[in-house]
Design a protein around this motif. Structure first.
Motif, PDB file in Angstrom:
ATOM      1  N   SER A 202       4.840  -0.168  -5.479  1.00 24.17           N
ATOM      2  CA  SER A 202       4.396   0.976  -4.521  1.00 24.17           C
ATOM      3  C   SER A 202       4.432   2.337  -4.847  1.00 24.17           C
ATOM      4  O   SER A 202       5.142   2.668  -5.691  1.00 24.17           O
ATOM      5  CB  SER A 202       5.371   0.659  -3.341  1.00 24.17           C
ATOM      6  OG  SER A 202       6.693   1.049  -3.760  1.00 24.17           O
TER       7      SER A 202
ATOM      8  N   LEU B 288       4.118  -5.229   2.568  1.00 24.13           N
ATOM      9  CA  LEU B 288       3.047  -5.777   1.916  1.00 24.13           C
ATOM     10  C   LEU B 288       2.134  -6.672   2.550  1.00 24.13           C
ATOM     11  O   LEU B 288       1.016  -6.616   2.476  1.00 24.13           O
ATOM     12  CB  LEU B 288       3.797  -6.480   0.409  1.00 24.13           C
ATOM     13  CG  LEU B 288       2.698  -6.976  -0.289  1.00 24.13           C
ATOM     14  CD1 LEU B 288       1.644  -6.027  -0.956  1.00 24.13           C
ATOM     15  CD2 LEU B 288       3.325  -8.129  -1.555  1.00 24.13           C
TER      16      LEU B 288
ATOM     17  N   ILE C  55       0.287  -0.255  -2.807  1.00 20.26           N
ATOM     18  CA  ILE C  55       1.431  -1.455  -2.268  1.00 20.26           C
ATOM     19  C   ILE C  55       0.779  -2.647  -2.989  1.00 20.26           C
ATOM     20  O   ILE C  55      -0.536  -3.235  -2.707  1.00 20.26           O
ATOM     21  CB  ILE C  55       2.093  -1.578  -1.003  1.00 20.26           C
ATOM     22  CG1 ILE C  55       3.064  -2.218  -1.102  1.00 20.26           C
ATOM     23  CG2 ILE C  55       0.787  -2.003  -0.062  1.00 20.26           C
ATOM     24  CD1 ILE C  55       3.727  -2.125   0.323  1.00 20.26           C
TER      25      ILE C  55
END
Length: 195
Positions: free
Chosen positions: A115, A7, A128
């Motif tokens: 996600s 991320l 994400i």
């Protein structure tokens, strides 16, 4: 790579690409009976001008002529589907939903990962991000400035604009409220136009 590390890598890569190129930015604010929701989106559209398969590096050229190199990690499916000339769209989205309803329970911060990856065989892409829910105490409010000051876990404070002062009716110092914050990066790829 851990999801949280992924991320951070995706957000930082997208943020640097968005910061260095022309973007389309939009901010929306919606009032609901429970509170307000503010959403901001920055979108970058670029064309793939070079692909270095061994290093999984893609060079993107935006409409203003700036080129940015992005390393596509092994977590991204279908890298081999990318072609020079494909159009890549990167959208970074943030949203804050504030609800000034009285609550109970301990001060808390809860994080949920978001996600979604492209299907096997499809063009690379996906989303994400994360959703953070904060339960905090009202420590001050200002009806003139239409703001409320919240104190959450670990003593951190934040001042949030409420907009409609009627949303603060019945709210007093010491009340517990909830705020939800989300951020996400979405990437989509469109094939180059046939010649």
């Amino acid at each position: 790579m851990k999801p949280s590390t992924l991320l951070v890598a995706v957000v930082m890569t997208a943020a640097s690409a968005i910061a260095s190129a022309q973007t389309e930015t939009r901010v929306d604010v919606a009032q609901t009976p429970e509170g307000a929701i503010a959403t901001g989106t920055a979108t970058l559209t670029a064309r793939i001008v070079k692909i270095d398969a061994p290093t999984r590096t893609v060079s993107l050229k935006s409409a203003d002529g700036k080129t940015t190199d992005l390393v596509v990690g092994p977590e991204a499916r279908n890298f081999e589907q990318l072609k020079v000339g494909d159009t890549v769209t990167i959208a970074y989205r943030e949203a804050l939903a504030l609800s000034l309803k009285k609550g109970s329970g301990p001060l808390a911060v809860h994080e949920r990962k978001i996600s979604e990856r492209a299907a096997p065989g499809a063009k690379p892409g996906g989303t994400i991000g994360r959703e953070v829910t904060i339960t905090a105490d009202v420590i001050d409010f200002d009806t003139t400035a239409r703001s409320v000051t919240l104190k959450g876990p670990k003593g951190r404070t934040m001042v949030l604009l409420v907009g409609d002062p009627e949303r603060m009716n019945g709210i007093k110092r010491g009340d517990r409220v909830e705020a939800v914050y989300t951020e996400a990066v979405a990437v989509s790829v469109q094939p180059a136009a046939a010649r």
